[in-house]
Design an enzyme around this catalytic site. Structure first.
Site: not given
Length: 544
Positions: A373-375
């Protein structure tokens, strides 16, 4: 004047650059390649001599065009097709939302642009019946979409042939009947179609045999666009399946182009496994072969039958070089330097900034290593078997959930990470975190009985040295370089490893279920959700 550069050295696009689609517009050549879960979507390279190439653009760069958050590893952008007609570039691509199990969610779209640099249009949805779509512009003005058809009921393969449907550009939709024009050969796994017209025949090339070590570019032709299509008498135009010792392996998924002088070249994907080991950390790269049309009207390689060559004759074109990529990048306000990408999200402002601290790349630490998702991971492709990469990070971790540093990354189950973090026994420290492709054991501390303490609040320089299968980390802070951690397995960051692969018997492995390639770059993670900032002053990468 004619080129004195008589040969092309393969691969022409080294490192992760698979599924090439090529088009010539005047004296310019463009190749589009897959980017999977890496953002922005699709890489388009430009050349004027088929020898020297530069990255021209990544056209799918905003949320309205592409959002990959939540998509698993090896999903995202599959097999773009780039063409030119009616004064426009036409880019067709698949956004693969799911590839595991019986079902696949493969949504196919079209964007256009008046110039390769854009502006690229909003996407037009086409269909979801299968992946690898390709648009053919017939000489009567009609346009046709082909894509492979997925049948979730079929066993053992869900590849059900190549389907054709007309595209109406005025209404921006597919119209008319859907026709299955090609069921494929005995190689199976029929995908990657492209249509051409030449000498009164419609030619169809396909990628068959799976994208592992039996991959191939096959060809068929018909007097009618809807078929029936007869197979090439040799079946394959290019394949490495009969040449296990060839340097270029897994050759397949191709497209061809003619120069203004009538020479024919075929681009295709291939991999270069580490010698003696069927592991390909450089992923599937783009290579090129010179071809000729035989008297029987079939396309064949000019060199050895089937087998791709590392060195091929160059076309009769003037040499056209581009500036050499800088080995060391110092960050400045503006766009992220061209070699770098990030993962999945169309909202990069949540991951990084080049303006919050001028002269630095600031990462806002987000979710864990391997998040879908959000790295916060800014990385570039590994393009050589032996390389050095280096950076310097400044961060102030307050607990073990906060990390920042230098990472060699393939996917959530294959990476090596030197992280500046925190340990209650020593305070700010360095730790090596690694995963050798086994899942679910995706994070293991290795080789450090105790964390290595560093001075809090001071920059720490970090370096990776990769020599074939061996990866070593180094660090320094106001002194000389010091080794840290054990020698790690660089070959684990490869298509043949990772979740779902046979990591125990790589020499006998023929199938491949991962499709990208190894990256190296800068990471910051804060699994406590506090978004620790981490500042990087430079990044260098040198192939040896």
């Amino acid at each position: 004047m004619p080129s004195s550069q008589h040969f092309i050295q393969n691969p022409i696009l080294p490192g992760f650059n698979p599924d090439p689609s090529i088009v010539r517009v005047g004296s310019d050549y463009y190749i589009a390649t897959s980017t999977f879960e890496w953002y922005p979507g699709v890489q388009i390279h430009h050349s004027r001599d088929l020898v020297n190439w530069r990255l021209a653009c990544r056209p799918l760069s905003r949320a309205s065009q592409l959002d990959l958050r939540g998509e698993p590893d090896n999903c995202g952008i599959w097999a773009p097709c780039l063409s030119y007609a009616d004064g426009l570039f036409w880019l067709i691509y698949t956004d693969m939302k799911r590839k595991s199990g019986s079902f696949r969610d493969s949504h196919n779209y079209l964007v256009t642009a008046p110039a390769i640099e854009g502006p690229w249009s909003e996407p037009v949805f086409l269909n979801s019946s299968g992946f690898d779509p390709s648009l053919f512009h017939d000489d009567d003005g009609r346009k046709w979409l082909v894509n492979m058809l997925t049948d979730y009921r079929a066993r053992p393969s869900r590849f059900a042939g190549i389907v054709l449907q007309e595209y109406d550009a005025a209404s921006q939709r597919l119209v008319g009947p859907v026709t299955n024009i090609f069921k494929g050969s005995h190689f199976g796994w029929t995908e990657g179609p492209h249509l051409y017209k030449r000498g009164g025949f419609y030619y169809l090339i396909a990628a068959e045999g799976g994208t592992g070590y039996e991959h191939a570019v096959t060809m068929a032709r018909s007097a009618s666009i809807t078929g029936p299509y007869e197979l090439h008498p040799d079946l394959a135009v290019v394949t490495s399946r009969y040449a296990p010792d060839a340097e270029l392996q897994r050759a397949g998924h191709g497209d061809f182009v003619e120069t203004a002088h009538g020479e024919t070249y075929l681009v295709h994907l291939a991999s270069r496994p580490i010698p003696g080991l069927r592991r390909s950390p450089l992923g599937r790269e783009t290579a090129i072969q010179k071809c000729a049309w035989s008297e029987d009207g079939w396309l064949r390689l000019e060199c050895e039958k089937y087998t791709p060559q590392m060195c091929v004759p160059a076309p009769d074109l003037p040499i056209h070089t581009f500036p050499v990529e800088a080995e060391k990048v110092r960050f400045a306000p503006g766009d992220l330097p061209a070699p770098f990408q990030w993962l999945r999200t169309p909202y990069p402002e949540r991951l990084f900034s080049l303006t919050e601290r001028p002269g630095y790349l600031r990462l806002h630490a987000r979710e864990s290593v391997g998040s879908w998702y959000e790295q916060s991971l800014i990385a570039r492709r590994q393009t050589g078997f032996d390389y050095d990469a280096e950076t310097e990070v400044e961060a102030d971790p307050k607990n073990f959930m906060q990390l920042a540093g230098l990472i060699a990354y393939y996917n959530r189950s294959a990476y090596h990470y030197l992280a500046l973090t925190w340990d209650d026994s020593v305070g700010a420290c360095l730790q090596v975190i690694t995963c050798n492709g086994e899942w679910p054991n995706a994070a293991t501390y290795l080789g450090l009985e105790e964390p290595v303490a560093v001075q809090a609040g001071k920059p720490v320089a970090m370096r990776i040295e990769v020599r074939g299968t061996a990866l070593r980390f180094f660090w320094r802070q106001d002194g000389r370089w010091q080794r840290i951690g054990p020698v790690l397995d660089a070959s684990a960051l490869s298509d043949e490893c990772g979740e779902g692969q046979n990591t125990r018997s790589p020499l006998s492995f023929t199938g491949v279920g991962n499709f990208t390639g190894a990256f190296v770059g800068m990471a910051a993670n804060d699994v406590g959700g506090l978004a620790m900032p981490a500042d990087f002053s430079y990044f260098s990468y040198v192939n040896l």
